[in-house]
Write an enzyme that holds these catalytic residues in place. Sequence first.
Site, mmCIF file in Angstrom:
data_model
loop_
_atom_site.group_PDB
_atom_site.id
_atom_site.type_symbol
_atom_site.label_atom_id
_atom_site.label_comp_id
_atom_site.label_asym_id
_atom_site.label_seq_id
_atom_site.Cartn_x
_atom_site.Cartn_y
_atom_site.Cartn_z
ATOM 1 N N GLU A 289 7.816 -22.499 -44.715
ATOM 2 C CA GLU A 289 7.694 -21.641 -45.665
ATOM 3 C C GLU A 289 6.481 -21.176 -45.856
ATOM 4 O O GLU A 289 5.352 -21.780 -45.498
ATOM 5 C CB GLU A 289 7.890 -22.247 -47.146
ATOM 6 C CG GLU A 289 7.889 -21.370 -48.368
ATOM 7 C CD GLU A 289 7.765 -22.565 -49.677
ATOM 8 O OE1 GLU A 289 7.949 -21.728 -50.569
ATOM 9 O OE2 GLU A 289 7.856 -23.714 -49.481
ATOM 10 N N LYS A 353 14.331 -16.120 -51.668
ATOM 11 C CA LYS A 353 14.436 -17.180 -52.639
ATOM 12 C C LYS A 353 15.132 -16.829 -54.094
ATOM 13 O O LYS A 353 14.751 -15.649 -54.563
ATOM 14 C CB LYS A 353 13.159 -17.934 -52.763
ATOM 15 C CG LYS A 353 13.403 -19.357 -53.473
ATOM 16 C CD LYS A 353 11.941 -19.908 -53.439
ATOM 17 C CE LYS A 353 12.085 -21.194 -53.919
ATOM 18 N NZ LYS A 353 10.814 -22.013 -54.262
ATOM 19 N N CYS A 406 12.091 -24.130 -49.909
ATOM 20 C CA CYS A 406 11.540 -25.232 -50.886
ATOM 21 C C CYS A 406 12.579 -26.058 -51.869
ATOM 22 O O CYS A 406 13.469 -26.455 -51.015
ATOM 23 C CB CYS A 406 10.401 -24.458 -51.497
ATOM 24 S SG CYS A 406 9.274 -25.706 -52.348
#
Length: 530
Positions: A289, A353, A406
């Site tokens: 990430e 995301k 994440c």
Amino acid sequence: MLERFAGRIMLQSGWRRALTAFLAGAFAVLALPPFDFFAAMFVSFPVLVWLLDGASPDPDRGFLGRCRPSFACGWWFGFGYFVAGLWWLGAALLVEADSFAWAIPLAVLGLPALLAIFFGLGTTLARAIWSDGFGRIAALAFGLTIAEWLRSFAFTGFPWNTIGYGAMPVPLAMQSVTVVGLIGVTLLAIVVFSVPALVATRRGLFQGLSCASVIVAAHLGFGAYELSQAASDAAGANAAIVRIVQPSIPQEMKWSAAERDAIFNAHLELTNRPPEVEGAVPSLIVWPETSVPYILTEAPRALGAIAEALDDGQHLAAGAVRVDDSRPAAGTRYYNSITVIGDGGEITAAADKVHLVPFGEYLPFEDFLTSLGLSAIAETPQGFSAAAERTLLDIGETITALPLICYEAIFPLDLAAIESPPDIILNVTNDAWYGATPGPYQHFRQAQIRALETRTPMVRAANNGISAVTDSYGRIVDGLALNAVGVIDAPIPERVVPNWNRTERMRNLWLLIGMILFVAIVSRASFNTQ
């Protein structure tokens, strides 16, 4: 002796009762990673049962007053559980201590205090149908299961360290999640962990031990059967090879302008290492990430360097910040993304995301909190924006990936929106925020269970670990330890068609909840007629 001990706990009051509940909740955290001492919950949950035995409502008080004793038991238990399980969140605020150290009490104590409300509601619900014997075990399992279900989605959800994870320390004990889901395992775990409370009070002991024995036998027996059906080598003979890059860049360096080139070169150096097995050339390389320290669309030299590092046919999937300024009226938007780059240095795909971290990547009630001088911890001028929907990533012509960035990997519901099954779950993360604490271990376990729930292999790249490839049964094919620097070259396991889809798992869950509620209500009715 145990009867006297249980009696003393039931009769506690005031601060002693609160402290006992707090310590019982904190002790239960030993069942979670990295400790995996599941026996701790065989101590914590009986104590909670005995505390609730003594939480009799005062009939002369109003509704809220009658609920207060049972709510307090659950709240203090939950407060201990979440303080002990989430204290490491404070480490993230020390990375930029000058700006965020003031918020450490909110992260270490404030968030647990809010999450504990769910446990308080769960024990209040349980006490409303409380009885004696095994019936009260059923009541507690019902109440806390409903609480954990609500915690998984209410107010954007935060199902971190759901109780069921304490019953799944190894793949043998994980397979049941494919049948009833994480919440279903949580219900069964609460029943089993609470049954020792019956040893002290004797009533319902036979029923409790019989039920717990059946659950444990079915849980482990099903796990053994599923693993016996799995191939010892989960990858086919022609499986594609993936390389996972774990550079372990310290968080305080991640966004330093002076370190950008060094960070980028560290990723390139690991990418360029020769294959660990001669001839096993990776077709996919994964960086963690926010691993790219540039805006790729504004850094042609970076794309050129990546192209030079890739062989013909190779693709790189890298965590990167994506900028969208295509709508001037909306202003510049920043997205936490996974970007796929081909061997010619061209960006072939990207996924943003969807499920952002409150206060980390965006500010809830932004206008109000910004007026107070607050900002998100993320290193962007306005925090990150969320993608409108989750999309699959096509990597080359052979791999379709479900991107989870994440902490998206902790949400079972985030896997539900995808209709077409992907070949892999691609999870990129940066847990360097949390240092050498339990946080990265807990995070990895939850990602591991996501792969198992859907019988989809997972490729996980974490900046400082834990990076790994897991197969469809949750078994680790290869991995790198926390804070290690290196690469993993591993074959991508084959996806297994699950025996139960999400709809069927939810049906099984609500069937379980209905059964345990029925037992609790029948026991309550019988108790009231005595």
